[in-house]
Design a protein around this motif. Structure first.
Motif, PDB file in Angstrom:
ATOM      1  N   TYR A 285      89.253  -8.752   6.696  1.00  0.00           N
ATOM      2  CA  TYR A 285      89.375  -8.125   8.012  1.00  0.00           C
ATOM      3  C   TYR A 285      90.753  -8.388   8.622  1.00  0.00           C
ATOM      4  N   ALA A 286      91.291  -9.613   8.403  1.00  0.00           N
ATOM      5  CA  ALA A 286      92.621  -9.926   8.923  1.00  0.00           C
ATOM      6  C   ALA A 286      93.659  -9.006   8.287  1.00  0.00           C
ATOM      7  N   TRP A 287      93.527  -8.807   6.998  1.00  0.00           N
ATOM      8  CA  TRP A 287      94.472  -7.946   6.286  1.00  0.00           C
ATOM      9  C   TRP A 287      94.373  -6.507   6.790  1.00  0.00           C
ATOM     10  N   LEU A 288      93.127  -6.037   7.024  1.00  0.00           N
ATOM     11  CA  LEU A 288      92.928  -4.676   7.539  1.00  0.00           C
ATOM     12  C   LEU A 288      93.592  -4.537   8.909  1.00  0.00           C
ATOM     13  N   TRP A 289      93.391  -5.565   9.757  1.00  0.00           N
ATOM     14  CA  TRP A 289      93.970  -5.534  11.094  1.00  0.00           C
ATOM     15  C   TRP A 289      95.489  -5.510  11.004  1.00  0.00           C
ATOM     16  N   TYR A 290      96.026  -6.360  10.125  1.00  0.00           N
ATOM     17  CA  TYR A 290      97.480  -6.436   9.960  1.00  0.00           C
ATOM     18  C   TYR A 290      98.025  -5.102   9.465  1.00  0.00           C
ATOM     19  N   ALA A 291      97.323  -4.518   8.480  1.00  0.00           N
ATOM     20  CA  ALA A 291      97.812  -3.261   7.894  1.00  0.00           C
ATOM     21  C   ALA A 291      97.733  -2.121   8.894  1.00  0.00           C
ATOM     22  N   SER A 292      96.759  -2.192   9.827  1.00  0.00           N
ATOM     23  CA  SER A 292      96.635  -1.100  10.796  1.00  0.00           C
ATOM     24  C   SER A 292      97.660  -1.226  11.925  1.00  0.00           C
ATOM     25  N   THR A 293      98.137  -2.463  12.197  1.00  0.00           N
ATOM     26  CA  THR A 293      99.094  -2.628  13.293  1.00  0.00           C
ATOM     27  C   THR A 293     100.529  -2.359  12.850  1.00  0.00           C
ATOM     28  N   THR A 294     100.827  -2.584  11.562  1.00  0.00           N
ATOM     29  CA  THR A 294     102.184  -2.330  11.089  1.00  0.00           C
ATOM     30  C   THR A 294     102.250  -0.946  10.461  1.00  0.00           C
ATOM     31  N   ALA A 295     103.267  -0.192  10.870  1.00  0.00           N
ATOM     32  CA  ALA A 295     103.363   1.187  10.400  1.00  0.00           C
ATOM     33  C   ALA A 295     103.842   1.256   8.950  1.00  0.00           C
ATOM     34  N   SER A 296     104.826   0.402   8.612  1.00  0.00           N
ATOM     35  CA  SER A 296     105.370   0.460   7.256  1.00  0.00           C
ATOM     36  C   SER A 296     104.338  -0.079   6.263  1.00  0.00           C
ATOM     37  N   SER A 297     104.310   0.537   5.102  1.00  0.00           N
ATOM     38  CA  SER A 297     103.307   0.109   4.124  1.00  0.00           C
ATOM     39  C   SER A 297     103.846  -1.081   3.332  1.00  0.00           C
ATOM     40  N   THR A 298     103.360  -2.275   3.682  1.00  0.00           N
ATOM     41  CA  THR A 298     103.763  -3.455   2.928  1.00  0.00           C
ATOM     42  C   THR A 298     102.822  -3.599   1.737  1.00  0.00           C
ATOM     43  N   THR A 299     103.375  -3.885   0.584  1.00  0.00           N
ATOM     44  CA  THR A 299     102.519  -4.060  -0.593  1.00  0.00           C
ATOM     45  C   THR A 299     102.551  -5.516  -1.031  1.00  0.00           C
ATOM     46  N   VAL A 300     101.369  -6.022  -1.399  1.00  0.00           N
ATOM     47  CA  VAL A 300     101.294  -7.390  -1.905  1.00  0.00           C
ATOM     48  C   VAL A 300     100.896  -7.372  -3.374  1.00  0.00           C
ATOM     49  N   CYS A 301     100.765  -6.152  -3.921  1.00  0.00           N
ATOM     50  CA  CYS A 301     100.280  -6.035  -5.291  1.00  0.00           C
ATOM     51  C   CYS A 301     101.363  -6.513  -6.262  1.00  0.00           C
ATOM     52  N   LEU A 302     101.037  -7.552  -7.028  1.00  0.00           N
ATOM     53  CA  LEU A 302     102.022  -8.105  -7.976  1.00  0.00           C
ATOM     54  C   LEU A 302     102.419  -7.065  -9.018  1.00  0.00           C
ATOM     55  N   SER A 303     101.410  -6.331  -9.485  1.00  0.00           N
ATOM     56  CA  SER A 303     101.654  -5.342 -10.534  1.00  0.00           C
ATOM     57  C   SER A 303     102.659  -4.292 -10.074  1.00  0.00           C
ATOM     58  N   LYS A 304     102.455  -3.800  -8.835  1.00  0.00           N
ATOM     59  CA  LYS A 304     103.336  -2.742  -8.345  1.00  0.00           C
ATOM     60  C   LYS A 304     104.736  -3.283  -8.054  1.00  0.00           C
ATOM     61  N   LYS A 305     104.799  -4.547  -7.590  1.00  0.00           N
ATOM     62  CA  LYS A 305     106.101  -5.122  -7.263  1.00  0.00           C
ATOM     63  C   LYS A 305     106.939  -5.349  -8.520  1.00  0.00           C
ATOM     64  N   ILE A 306     106.277  -5.810  -9.583  1.00  0.00           N
ATOM     65  CA  ILE A 306     107.030  -6.177 -10.779  1.00  0.00           C
ATOM     66  C   ILE A 306     107.304  -4.962 -11.651  1.00  0.00           C
ATOM     67  N   THR A 307     106.262  -4.151 -11.896  1.00  0.00           N
ATOM     68  CA  THR A 307     106.428  -3.075 -12.871  1.00  0.00           C
ATOM     69  C   THR A 307     106.521  -1.687 -12.244  1.00  0.00           C
ATOM     70  N   ARG A 308     106.303  -1.579 -10.931  1.00  0.00           N
ATOM     71  CA  ARG A 308     106.291  -0.295 -10.224  1.00  0.00           C
ATOM     72  C   ARG A 308     105.118   0.602 -10.645  1.00  0.00           C
ATOM     73  N   ILE A 309     104.218   0.050 -11.465  1.00  0.00           N
ATOM     74  CA  ILE A 309     103.012   0.806 -11.827  1.00  0.00           C
ATOM     75  C   ILE A 309     101.876   0.318 -10.938  1.00  0.00           C
TER      76      ILE A 309
END
Lengths: 112, 134
Positions: B20-44
């Motif tokens: 729920y904290a993550w949902l709240w955080y994601a809804s208050t910030t407009a930019s899409s922050t990603t925490v996904c390791l896979s996407k950060k490292i390999t862009r997949i």
């Protein structure tokens, strides 16, 4: 059970368990009946090092948890991108002892 | 560390709060922050990328948008809704029905006839995710 057999088991499978569990396993095996030997040898034990390698490369998909038999946690990890990336990193350090613990639980079903 | 009943319950509480904290955080910030390791490292993107957007869409009642972002969001949404209520029920009644059902579900998931179709579904979803460029 024969002391030689037990020591052989400990020698070849010691790396699958925590070092503090070894003494307890040895004691239980010594007092166990001979005809359970085949069952004890066929317990599917997972290698902690393999689990670590899986965790490093596929940890954010939860594959390491599936590998050691924690299916529920694996699903949780898969659904949340590896627990927002945090759980995946925590598991790099945690997975080896988790694997050993899981192995011990599997063996315990036959020991008691 | 092995999963016992009490550990499972505290773990579930923690993950619900975090969710729920993550949902709240994601809804208050407009930019899409990603925490996904896979996407950060390999862009997949990983199989569950887009789940946050999907759950957020479900909370706004946009069902088709949620399905488009990621069908797995539906599962997460149900877990987020049901598990706190179930936890509260178990605590009040002093029972362990949630723990027992968890163990039962694990047993069912380990069956080959259930696991293989689910794996194929997740893989298909993954391919769809990559095609969508999430």
């Amino acid at each position: 059970m024969d002391a030689q057999k037990v020591d052989m088991f400990i020698m070849s499978n010691g790396k699958y368990f925590e070092s503090h569990q070894i003494a307890q396993i040895r004691e239980r095996l010594m007092s166990m009946d001979e005809n359970k030997w085949v069952m004890i040898q066929s317990v599917p034990l997972k290698d902690p090092q393999t689990a670590l390698i899986i965790s490093i490369f596929l940890g954010s998909y939860g594959i390491d948890r599936f590998y050691i038999g924690d299916t529920g946690l694996g699903v949780g990890k898969l659904l949340t991108c590896g627990g927002l990336g945090i759980w995946a990193i925590v598991d790099w350090f945690n997975i080896q002892s988790a694997t050993r613990q899981k192995n011990f639980e599997k063996l315990q079903q036959f020991l008691y | 560390m092995s999963l016992t009943r009490n550990r499972f319950y505290s773990f579930l509480i923690m993950s619900c709060v975090a969710g729920y904290a993550w949902l709240w955080y994601a809804s208050t910030t407009a930019s899409s922050t990603t925490v996904c390791l896979s996407k950060k490292i390999t862009r997949i993107p990983c199989p569950s990328c887009g789940t946050t957007r999907s759950v957020a869409a479900l909370f706004h009642g946009q069902f088709t948008a949620a399905l488009y972002w990621n069908p797995l969001g539906l599962v997460v949404f149900l877990i987020l809704l049901i598990s706190p209520c179930w936890l509260l029920w178990d605590t009040l009644k002093r029972r362990q029905s949630l723990w027992n059902s968890y163990l039962q579900a694990e047993k069912i998931l380990r069956k080959k006839s259930v696991a293989i179709p689910l794996i194929i579904l997740v893989l298909a979803n993954w391919i769809w995710n990559i095609c969508k460029h999430l």
